[in-house]
Design an enzyme around this catalytic site. Sequence first.
Site, short mmCIF file in Angstrom:
data_model
loop_
_atom_site.label_atom_id
_atom_site.label_comp_id
_atom_site.label_asym_id
_atom_site.label_seq_id
_atom_site.Cartn_x
_atom_site.Cartn_y
_atom_site.Cartn_z
N TYR A 1 -56.59 59.84 48.69
CA TYR A 1 -57.47 59.63 49.84
C TYR A 1 -58.92 59.59 49.39
O TYR A 1 -59.45 60.59 48.91
CB TYR A 1 -57.29 60.77 50.85
CG TYR A 1 -55.96 60.80 51.59
CD1 TYR A 1 -55.10 59.72 51.56
CD2 TYR A 1 -55.59 61.90 52.35
CE1 TYR A 1 -53.90 59.73 52.26
CE2 TYR A 1 -54.39 61.93 53.05
CZ TYR A 1 -53.55 60.84 53.01
OH TYR A 1 -52.37 60.86 53.69
N ARG B 1 -62.51 60.23 49.83
CA ARG B 1 -63.13 61.18 50.77
C ARG B 1 -64.32 61.89 50.13
O ARG B 1 -64.35 62.06 48.92
CB ARG B 1 -62.09 62.20 51.23
CG ARG B 1 -62.54 63.08 52.36
CD ARG B 1 -61.38 63.76 53.06
NE ARG B 1 -60.52 62.81 53.74
CZ ARG B 1 -59.38 63.12 54.35
NH1 ARG B 1 -58.95 64.36 54.34
NH2 ARG B 1 -58.65 62.20 54.96
N LYS C 1 -49.46 57.58 47.91
CA LYS C 1 -49.50 57.51 49.37
C LYS C 1 -50.94 57.24 49.78
O LYS C 1 -51.85 57.96 49.37
CB LYS C 1 -49.03 58.83 49.95
CG LYS C 1 -49.23 58.96 51.42
CD LYS C 1 -48.68 60.26 51.92
CE LYS C 1 -49.07 60.46 53.36
NZ LYS C 1 -48.55 61.69 53.91
N GLY D 1 -48.57 57.79 58.02
CA GLY D 1 -48.34 57.29 59.37
C GLY D 1 -49.62 57.29 60.20
O GLY D 1 -49.91 56.36 60.93
N ARG E 1 -46.58 62.82 62.11
CA ARG E 1 -46.77 62.98 63.55
C ARG E 1 -46.08 61.92 64.39
O ARG E 1 -45.61 62.21 65.49
CB ARG E 1 -48.28 63.00 63.86
CG ARG E 1 -48.94 64.25 63.35
CD ARG E 1 -50.44 64.13 63.32
NE ARG E 1 -50.88 63.28 62.21
CZ ARG E 1 -52.15 62.96 61.97
NH1 ARG E 1 -53.09 63.39 62.78
NH2 ARG E 1 -52.47 62.20 60.93
#
Length: 254
Positions: free
Chosen positions: A147, A149, A178, A204, A232
Amino acid sequence: MIANEVHLGKIVQNGRVLILAMDQGMEHGPSDFDKRNINPEYVCEIAAKGGFTGFAVQKGIAKHYKENYSGKVPLVLKLNGKTNIVPKDEAYSPPVASVKEAVELGADAIGYTIYVGSPMEAQMFREFGAIEREAHDFGLACVVWAYPRGKYVKDEKAGDVVAYAARVALELGADIVKVNYPGSVEAMKWVVASAGKCKVISAGGSKQPEAEFLQKVRDIMSAGAVGLAVGRNVWQHDEPLRMAKEIRKIVFGE
Ligand code: FBP
């Protein structure tokens, strides 16, 4: 020992990956949950019955709820984590479990978050470097949550930034990366190309209307990703097992 397809055996089925993620209790806190799914047994049952190729959790869940999922779905043990109470500027996810614990808990893979571009990037690279080496020595697959960030990252989901993060995961020795979906099939194709032999799966994201989410899954797969690590949109759904089946149909072409 170098990682190869053999180590990916259970997590990758027919070339596809479908992981149910439930580390949000750590990453986001109880606000992601309701009265049903706040009970980890509820989500473990979805993981066990939903046809997933992996279940990604922190060690406390893995240990306390072993009887609820063990032998029914492969374990992806998250080895680092943080809360979202700390500001994103200095994004850092500290190690909270070891490869040895993953082996003891019967994991088939370890999961590790790296905030690419964060001021803390160097430390996370060093920590993951040691973990990747040890995990592969034990024959465990490495799934990296890559990610972008931190204060230097303007847009975490911009295509070129997500592609850079995916490439970093390849360079660092991940087997599966991912990423957050960068918003279009074209952008995702570039992410997949950038990751080379490192297989790409998509997160997701927050809960969407079913049809919209399933279209996103189609787009993710048509861009060349091998699947998803979804949380989620499954366990917040009113009919989680039916939702899992719908996702499976697309991911596995069932
Ligand atoms: P979701 O499918 O629910 O988005 O889960 C994917 C995931 O990567 C989780 O594994 C993790 O807890 C969370 O998203 C991290 O989200 P954030 O972008 O807020 O760090």
